[in-house]
Scaffold this active site. Structure first.
Site, mmCIF file in Angstrom:
data_model
loop_
_atom_site.group_PDB
_atom_site.id
_atom_site.type_symbol
_atom_site.label_atom_id
_atom_site.label_comp_id
_atom_site.label_asym_id
_atom_site.label_seq_id
_atom_site.Cartn_x
_atom_site.Cartn_y
_atom_site.Cartn_z
ATOM 1 N N GLY A 1 -4.258 3.188 0.843
ATOM 2 C CA GLY A 1 -4.631 2.683 2.160
ATOM 3 C C GLY A 1 -3.460 2.498 3.098
ATOM 4 N N GLN A 2 -2.378 3.235 2.857
ATOM 5 C CA GLN A 2 -1.197 3.118 3.726
ATOM 6 C C GLN A 2 -1.444 3.806 5.058
ATOM 7 O OE1 GLN A 2 2.365 4.896 2.111
ATOM 8 N NE2 GLN A 2 3.683 4.008 3.688
ATOM 9 N N SER A 3 -1.159 3.100 6.162
ATOM 10 C CA SER A 3 -1.346 3.705 7.482
ATOM 11 C C SER A 3 -0.040 3.866 8.251
ATOM 12 C CB SER A 3 -2.338 2.877 8.315
ATOM 13 O OG SER A 3 -1.849 1.572 8.518
ATOM 14 N N ASN B 1 0.843 -1.188 0.000
ATOM 15 C CA ASN B 1 0.000 0.000 0.000
ATOM 16 C C ASN B 1 0.885 1.246 0.000
ATOM 17 O OD1 ASN B 1 -2.330 -1.628 0.254
ATOM 18 N ND2 ASN B 1 -2.103 -1.694 2.485
ATOM 19 N N HIS C 1 6.603 -1.340 3.556
ATOM 20 C CA HIS C 1 6.389 -2.718 4.010
ATOM 21 C C HIS C 1 5.612 -3.505 2.975
ATOM 22 C CE1 HIS C 1 3.170 -0.119 5.590
ATOM 23 N NE2 HIS C 1 2.353 -1.140 5.444
#
Ligand code: 5GP
Ligand code: ZN
Length: 114
Positions: free
Chosen positions: A93-95, A87, A100
């Protein structure tokens, strides 16, 4: 980066369930697994995400994918199948802002992804 949670996991300042590590990367179980097997593969070097990598980082990116495949074999989801997800940024949708790879396996994945 001292305020980055994944840098702190790589430095073992924060505990995680590590399944693989070498001089370039660390792989550990996700805290909130979305599948029976949900492992994160991160480089020790901090990148905000994959879009921050340059051409010189291509060998590292290839290594991360190879490690994900090794972990898939180790956790017995290679034959049944698995999915690698990266992501990036808001729509991706990267948080967590440290590059990673998600290794997901142990159940049937659906398409299209959410
Ligand atoms: P993203 O949404 O950025 O693609 O994925 C971040 C992932 O990191 C999420 O699946 C989330 O569950 C996981 N995560 C966030 N904080 C921690 C943590 O402290 N430890 C572990 N093991 N996983 C974490
Ligand atoms: Zn970091």
């Amino acid at each position: 980066m001292t305020d980055c949670i994944f840098c702190r996991i790589a430095n073992k300042e924060i505990t995680s369930r590590i399944v693989y590590e070498d001089d370039r990367c660390v792989a550990f179980h996700d805290l909130h697994p979305q599948a029976p097997v949900h492992v994160l593969v991160i480089p020790r070097q901090h990148f905000d995400n994959i879009l921050a990598c340059g051409a010189e980082d291509a060998p590292l990116l290839g290594h991360l994918q190879w490690v994900a495949c090794e972990v898939a074999r180790q956790l017995n989801v290679a034959e049944s199948g698995m999915r690698l997800v990266v992501n990036a940024n808001r729509d991706g949708g990267q948080s967590v802002n440290h590059l990673h790879l998600h290794l997901l396996g142990g159940r049937q994945m659906t398409w299209p992804p959410g």
